[in-house]
Enzyme design. Structure first.
Site, short mmCIF file in Angstrom:
data_model
loop_
_atom_site.label_atom_id
_atom_site.label_comp_id
_atom_site.label_asym_id
_atom_site.label_seq_id
_atom_site.Cartn_x
_atom_site.Cartn_y
_atom_site.Cartn_z
N CYS A 134 0.83 -1.20 0.00
CA CYS A 134 0.00 0.00 0.00
C CYS A 134 0.87 1.25 0.00
O CYS A 134 1.33 1.70 1.05
CB CYS A 134 -0.92 -0.02 1.22
SG CYS A 134 -1.87 1.49 1.36
N CYS A 137 -0.35 4.11 2.12
CA CYS A 137 -0.16 3.98 3.58
C CYS A 137 1.30 4.23 3.95
O CYS A 137 1.58 4.84 4.96
CB CYS A 137 -0.51 2.58 4.09
SG CYS A 137 -1.94 1.84 3.37
N ASP A 138 2.21 3.69 3.14
CA ASP A 138 3.62 3.63 3.57
C ASP A 138 4.58 4.51 2.79
O ASP A 138 5.75 4.59 3.13
CB ASP A 138 4.10 2.16 3.49
CG ASP A 138 3.25 1.25 4.35
OD1 ASP A 138 2.82 1.71 5.42
OD2 ASP A 138 3.03 0.08 3.98
#
Ligand code: NAP
Length: 311
Positions: A134, A137-138
């Protein structure tokens, strides 16, 4: 066992919340199991640019917050819990969550899909240590780093573009010489000076699990079979999604890749159980189509209850 509900909705994303809005407005007092991470895939999406009604775009988590608010406004009862087990063999249908049993005359399944992984042991071991599924997200953790992303679809292009906000360089590794992504997404990625492409290549190992950090990728040329090692500081996997149907195994019919089979709009193989969103849609997989089928499932469930005199 609690009271028998008219409808239990399993899953929250655009499909589940829309089913909530419609069934609540039909006075069916829906109970929704949102899952322990509510909101579905849009929660890990930054800018949603193609959801009608938001000409400037909208952030995925904000859009889901609005969906949830609207579902609750009309009386959808939401529980931030997973469903662990279901029994659709007879009516009322039964659903278990956190050790408690719930029952309903109809069920709407909206459990969505989850990101697929390559399937390497080293990928698994380094997940969270430089490997991620992701980018939204990261990506932030890869400031000024050199990263690779696997995949040739829209997700890979979108995430590659997103990663360039942080990373120094993004290498898209694709197993063929042609992308699957839509033309506009391809063009955007190709025009981005921070992105380059490594064609006809697959990742066969992520190095080095023993050091609990990513240092390089072992790559194989899918045409010549030649194996090389390429240093990198991050690996993002963006190779598609798997429908979340595990708890329905043996109870609802699926196709050969695991999507719930529906006929006559949202009806599943069990009379009274309806499905909507990505869990039954291997074709479009968009927030707007998920919301559309969520609405359809709610109307189907309402009509089913009316026809069976259960409401
Ligand atoms: P996808 O279209 O199924 O693409 C998956 C990509 O990963 C393909 O290029 C595939 O290669 C590759 N792949 C699959 N398994 C692999 C493996 N084991 N190893 C290496 N590569 C592998 O999935 P997606 O990109 O997630 O898109 C899904 C749907 O969502 C599409 O309909 C897409 O249009 C939509 N979407 C839209 C947007 C947007 O409009 N903003 C953004 C994201 C997604 P092959 O090409 O060789 O099969």
């Amino acid at each position: 066992m609690s009271d028998v509900r008219n409808v239990i909705i399993i899953g929250s994303g655009p499909a589940g919340y829309t089913a909530g809005i419609y069934t609540a407005r039909a006075n069916l007092k829906p109970l929704m199991f949102e899952g322990i991470q509510p909101g579905g895939q849009l929660m890990i999406t930054t800018d949603v640019e193609n959801y009608p009604g938001f000409p400037e775009g909208v952030e995925g988590p904000h859009l889901m917050e609005l969906f949830k608010k609207q579902a609750e406004r009309f009386g959808t009862e939401t529980m931030t819990q997973n469903v662990d087990k279901v029994d659709f063999s007879k009516r009322p249908f039964r659903v278990w969550s956190e050790g408690k049993e719930y029952a309903a005359q109809t069920i709407i399944v909206a459990t969505g899909a989850t990101a697929k992984l390559i399937g390497l042991e080293s990928e698994q071991k380094l997940m969270g240590y430089g490997v991620s599924a992701c980018a939204t997200c990261d990506g932030f953790f890869f400031k000024d780093k050199d990263v690779c992303i696997v995949g040739g679809g829209d997700t890979a292009m979108e995430e590659a573009n997103f990663l360039t906000r942080f990373a120094k360089k993004v290498h898209v590794i694709h197993r063929r010489s042609e992308l699957r992504a839509s033309k506009i997404m391809q063009q955007r990625a190709m025009a981005n000076p921070k992105i380059d492409f490594i064609w006809n290549t697959e990742v066969i190992e992520v190095l080095d699990p023993a050091k609990k950090s990513i240092e390089a990728l072992r790559l194989r040329d899918t045409v010549t079979g030649a194996v090389t090692v390429r240093p990198t500081e991050g690996l993002f996997v963006a190779i598609g999604h798997q429908p979340n149907t595990k708890i329905f195994e043996g109870q609802l019919a699926t196709n050969d890749v695991g999507y719930l089979v529906t006929t006559q709009t949202t009806r599943t193989s069990v009379d009274g159980v309806f499905a909507c969103g990505d869990v039954m849609d291997p074709v479009w997989r968009q927030a707007i189509t998920a919301a559309g089928t969520g609405c359809a499932a709610a109307i189907d469930a309402e009509r089913w209850l009316e026809a069976h005199g259960d409401h």
